[in-house]
Motif scaffolding. Structure first.
Motif, PDB file in Angstrom:
ATOM      1  N   ALA A  53      -7.543   1.787   9.213  1.00  0.00           N
ATOM      2  CA  ALA A  53      -7.716   3.348   8.792  1.00  0.00           C
ATOM      3  C   ALA A  53      -6.725   4.043   9.170  1.00  0.00           C
ATOM      4  O   ALA A  53      -5.966   4.991   8.422  1.00  0.00           O
ATOM      5  CB  ALA A  53      -9.160   3.790   9.456  1.00  0.00           C
ATOM      6  N   SER A  54      -5.947   3.997  10.548  1.00  0.00           N
ATOM      7  CA  SER A  54      -4.696   4.805  10.736  1.00  0.00           C
ATOM      8  C   SER A  54      -3.620   4.397  10.051  1.00  0.00           C
ATOM      9  O   SER A  54      -2.889   5.258   9.489  1.00  0.00           O
ATOM     10  CB  SER A  54      -4.628   4.877  12.108  1.00  0.00           C
ATOM     11  OG  SER A  54      -5.875   5.066  12.999  1.00  0.00           O
ATOM     12  N   LEU A  55      -3.367   3.340   9.922  1.00  0.00           N
ATOM     13  CA  LEU A  55      -2.126   2.648   8.981  1.00  0.00           C
ATOM     14  C   LEU A  55      -2.285   3.161   7.537  1.00  0.00           C
ATOM     15  O   LEU A  55      -1.292   3.522   7.059  1.00  0.00           O
ATOM     16  CB  LEU A  55      -2.027   1.213   9.126  1.00  0.00           C
ATOM     17  CG  LEU A  55      -1.674   0.710  10.505  1.00  0.00           C
ATOM     18  CD1 LEU A  55      -1.610  -0.861  10.609  1.00  0.00           C
ATOM     19  CD2 LEU A  55      -0.144   1.331  10.830  1.00  0.00           C
ATOM     20  N   LEU A  56      -3.560   2.977   7.119  1.00  0.00           N
ATOM     21  CA  LEU A  56      -3.785   3.585   5.638  1.00  0.00           C
ATOM     22  C   LEU A  56      -3.554   4.810   5.547  1.00  0.00           C
ATOM     23  O   LEU A  56      -2.977   5.462   4.635  1.00  0.00           O
ATOM     24  CB  LEU A  56      -5.076   3.016   4.918  1.00  0.00           C
ATOM     25  CG  LEU A  56      -5.241   1.552   4.834  1.00  0.00           C
ATOM     26  CD1 LEU A  56      -7.071   1.569   4.433  1.00  0.00           C
ATOM     27  CD2 LEU A  56      -4.552   1.249   3.570  1.00  0.00           C
ATOM     28  N   ALA A  57      -4.010   5.764   6.552  1.00  0.00           N
ATOM     29  CA  ALA A  57      -3.848   7.299   6.379  1.00  0.00           C
ATOM     30  C   ALA A  57      -2.481   7.433   6.548  1.00  0.00           C
ATOM     31  O   ALA A  57      -1.887   8.427   5.742  1.00  0.00           O
ATOM     32  CB  ALA A  57      -4.534   7.799   7.642  1.00  0.00           C
ATOM     33  N   GLY A  98      -0.664   6.836   3.117  1.00  0.00           N
ATOM     34  CA  GLY A  98      -1.064   7.898   2.045  1.00  0.00           C
ATOM     35  C   GLY A  98      -0.519   8.789   2.480  1.00  0.00           C
ATOM     36  O   GLY A  98       0.039   9.706   1.468  1.00  0.00           O
ATOM     37  N   ILE A  99      -0.077   9.562   3.672  1.00  0.00           N
ATOM     38  CA  ILE A  99       0.501  10.502   4.037  1.00  0.00           C
ATOM     39  C   ILE A  99       1.618  10.750   3.525  1.00  0.00           C
ATOM     40  O   ILE A  99       2.320  11.243   3.128  1.00  0.00           O
ATOM     41  CB  ILE A  99       0.437  11.001   5.605  1.00  0.00           C
ATOM     42  CG1 ILE A  99      -1.210  11.311   5.781  1.00  0.00           C
ATOM     43  CG2 ILE A  99       1.256  12.009   5.948  1.00  0.00           C
ATOM     44  CD1 ILE A  99      -1.549  11.401   7.380  1.00  0.00           C
ATOM     45  N   LEU A 100       2.669   9.613   3.805  1.00  0.00           N
ATOM     46  CA  LEU A 100       4.037   9.255   3.398  1.00  0.00           C
ATOM     47  C   LEU A 100       3.921   9.297   1.890  1.00  0.00           C
ATOM     48  O   LEU A 100       5.159  10.013   1.579  1.00  0.00           O
ATOM     49  CB  LEU A 100       4.644   7.931   4.080  1.00  0.00           C
ATOM     50  CG  LEU A 100       4.731   7.947   5.451  1.00  0.00           C
ATOM     51  CD1 LEU A 100       5.078   6.459   6.054  1.00  0.00           C
ATOM     52  CD2 LEU A 100       5.631   8.771   6.146  1.00  0.00           C
ATOM     53  N   ALA A 101       3.195   8.818   1.270  1.00  0.00           N
ATOM     54  CA  ALA A 101       3.316   8.710  -0.307  1.00  0.00           C
ATOM     55  C   ALA A 101       2.965  10.274  -0.702  1.00  0.00           C
ATOM     56  O   ALA A 101       3.701  10.622  -1.615  1.00  0.00           O
ATOM     57  CB  ALA A 101       2.052   7.851  -0.895  1.00  0.00           C
ATOM     58  N   VAL A 102       2.226  11.077  -0.308  1.00  0.00           N
ATOM     59  CA  VAL A 102       1.938  12.229  -0.494  1.00  0.00           C
ATOM     60  C   VAL A 102       2.907  13.076  -0.438  1.00  0.00           C
ATOM     61  O   VAL A 102       3.591  14.182  -1.101  1.00  0.00           O
ATOM     62  CB  VAL A 102       0.697  12.815  -0.035  1.00  0.00           C
ATOM     63  CG1 VAL A 102       0.380  14.218  -0.077  1.00  0.00           C
ATOM     64  CG2 VAL A 102      -0.824  12.183  -0.324  1.00  0.00           C
ATOM     65  N   GLY A 106       0.729  18.936  -5.960  1.00  0.00           N
ATOM     66  CA  GLY A 106      -0.520  19.347  -6.791  1.00  0.00           C
ATOM     67  C   GLY A 106      -0.780  18.632  -8.078  1.00  0.00           C
ATOM     68  O   GLY A 106      -1.769  18.653  -8.841  1.00  0.00           O
ATOM     69  N   ARG A 107      -0.048  17.502  -8.255  1.00  0.00           N
ATOM     70  CA  ARG A 107      -0.301  16.472  -9.511  1.00  0.00           C
ATOM     71  C   ARG A 107      -1.382  15.594  -9.207  1.00  0.00           C
ATOM     72  O   ARG A 107      -1.662  15.509  -8.104  1.00  0.00           O
ATOM     73  CB  ARG A 107       0.909  15.768  -9.722  1.00  0.00           C
ATOM     74  CG  ARG A 107       2.189  16.586 -10.176  1.00  0.00           C
ATOM     75  CD  ARG A 107       2.471  16.498 -11.646  1.00  0.00           C
ATOM     76  NE  ARG A 107       3.396  17.513 -12.046  1.00  0.00           N
ATOM     77  CZ  ARG A 107       4.587  17.203 -12.278  1.00  0.00           C
ATOM     78  NH1 ARG A 107       5.253  16.015 -11.929  1.00  0.00           N
ATOM     79  NH2 ARG A 107       5.600  18.164 -12.406  1.00  0.00           N
ATOM     80  N   ILE A 142      -4.260  10.291  -3.761  1.00  0.00           N
ATOM     81  CA  ILE A 142      -3.806   9.728  -2.717  1.00  0.00           C
ATOM     82  C   ILE A 142      -3.972  10.348  -1.617  1.00  0.00           C
ATOM     83  O   ILE A 142      -4.576   9.943  -0.559  1.00  0.00           O
ATOM     84  CB  ILE A 142      -2.345   9.336  -2.902  1.00  0.00           C
ATOM     85  CG1 ILE A 142      -2.013   8.116  -4.158  1.00  0.00           C
ATOM     86  CG2 ILE A 142      -1.689   8.692  -1.602  1.00  0.00           C
ATOM     87  CD1 ILE A 142      -0.764   7.783  -4.335  1.00  0.00           C
ATOM     88  N   GLY A 143      -3.781  11.957  -1.686  1.00  0.00           N
ATOM     89  CA  GLY A 143      -4.377  12.881  -0.665  1.00  0.00           C
ATOM     90  C   GLY A 143      -5.900  12.639  -0.271  1.00  0.00           C
ATOM     91  O   GLY A 143      -6.166  12.749   1.000  1.00  0.00           O
ATOM     92  N   ARG A 144      -6.512  12.488  -1.191  1.00  0.00           N
ATOM     93  CA  ARG A 144      -8.051  12.371  -0.893  1.00  0.00           C
ATOM     94  C   ARG A 144      -8.118  11.207  -0.036  1.00  0.00           C
ATOM     95  O   ARG A 144      -8.996  10.968   1.056  1.00  0.00           O
ATOM     96  CB  ARG A 144      -8.947  12.540  -2.016  1.00  0.00           C
ATOM     97  CG  ARG A 144      -9.004  13.700  -2.902  1.00  0.00           C
ATOM     98  CD  ARG A 144      -9.695  13.740  -4.030  1.00  0.00           C
ATOM     99  NE  ARG A 144      -9.726  15.080  -4.780  1.00  0.00           N
ATOM    100  CZ  ARG A 144      -9.877  15.357  -6.015  1.00  0.00           C
ATOM    101  NH1 ARG A 144      -9.885  14.175  -6.635  1.00  0.00           N
ATOM    102  NH2 ARG A 144      -9.718  16.464  -6.251  1.00  0.00           N
ATOM    103  N   GLY A 145      -7.392  10.171  -0.562  1.00  0.00           N
ATOM    104  CA  GLY A 145      -7.659   8.824   0.454  1.00  0.00           C
ATOM    105  C   GLY A 145      -7.157   8.796   1.693  1.00  0.00           C
ATOM    106  O   GLY A 145      -7.897   8.464   2.663  1.00  0.00           O
ATOM    107  N   ALA A 146      -6.047   9.521   2.012  1.00  0.00           N
ATOM    108  CA  ALA A 146      -5.371   9.782   3.068  1.00  0.00           C
ATOM    109  C   ALA A 146      -6.379  10.733   4.059  1.00  0.00           C
ATOM    110  O   ALA A 146      -6.554  10.139   5.174  1.00  0.00           O
ATOM    111  CB  ALA A 146      -3.953  10.343   3.041  1.00  0.00           C
ATOM    112  N   ALA A 147      -7.007  11.689   3.341  1.00  0.00           N
ATOM    113  CA  ALA A 147      -7.969  12.373   4.211  1.00  0.00           C
ATOM    114  C   ALA A 147      -9.047  11.568   4.398  1.00  0.00           C
ATOM    115  O   ALA A 147      -9.590  11.707   5.753  1.00  0.00           O
ATOM    116  CB  ALA A 147      -8.207  13.478   3.227  1.00  0.00           C
ATOM    117  N   ALA A 148      -9.615  10.781   3.699  1.00  0.00           N
ATOM    118  CA  ALA A 148     -10.838  10.004   4.205  1.00  0.00           C
ATOM    119  C   ALA A 148     -10.459   9.059   5.168  1.00  0.00           C
ATOM    120  O   ALA A 148     -11.172   8.649   6.099  1.00  0.00           O
ATOM    121  CB  ALA A 148     -11.236   9.264   2.732  1.00  0.00           C
ATOM    122  N   MET A 149      -9.170   8.448   5.075  1.00  0.00           N
ATOM    123  CA  MET A 149      -8.718   7.628   6.061  1.00  0.00           C
ATOM    124  C   MET A 149      -8.348   8.300   7.478  1.00  0.00           C
ATOM    125  O   MET A 149      -8.957   7.701   8.531  1.00  0.00           O
ATOM    126  CB  MET A 149      -7.551   6.560   5.747  1.00  0.00           C
ATOM    127  CG  MET A 149      -7.787   5.830   4.592  1.00  0.00           C
ATOM    128  SD  MET A 149      -8.922   4.698   5.044  1.00  0.00           S
ATOM    129  CE  MET A 149     -10.396   5.257   4.123  1.00  0.00           C
TER     130      MET A 149
END
Length: 121
Positions: free
Chosen positions: A10-14, A17-21, A27-28, A34-41
């Motif tokens: 979960a930490s690595l996925l977060a 995701g954070i780096l991608a965001v 806002g797109r 991806i932000g929602r996924g990172a927040a969930a992780m």
């Protein structure tokens, strides 16, 4: 899967995701998804940390998990109510906490990742 493996995944996925965001236009749709996924992780990482105890006890680093559990929903609320600067600060704080905890877990002797990466018990 053990709790520590769930937490690590979960930490690595977060982090990914954070780096991608951070690299995406803000806002797109991709940023939001991806932000929602990172927040969930981030939330899963924080929750799963409570299943990892050092010598049978929670440690001071678990305070970060409590802060994350409060700060991620706050950051989401800020974005949804148009408080974008607040959202940005809150999510950057979450990202900083994730990186700090990761560095601690990696370079503190006696921690699981330290032993895994550096071959020490």
């Amino acid at each position: 899967m053990s709790m520590i493996h769930l937490h690590l995944a979960a930490s690595l996925l977060a982090l990914g995701g954070i780096l991608a965001v951070l690299a995406l236009p803000k806002g797109r749709l991709a940023h939001r998804l991806i932000g929602r996924g990172a927040a969930a992780m981030l939330l899963l990482s924080a929750i799963s940390s409570f299943g990892i105890a050092s010598r049978g006890h929670l440690s001071a680093i678990h305070i970060l998990s409590v802060v994350t559990l409060a700060n991620v929903p706050f950051a989401i609320w800020a974005a949804r109510t148009g408080r974008i600067a607040t959202h940005r600060r809150a999510m950057l704080a979450n990202a900083g906490g994730l990186v700090a905890a990761g560095l601690f877990a990696t370079f503190a002797p006696g921690r699981y990742l330290y032993g895994l990466l550096f071959g020490a018990a």
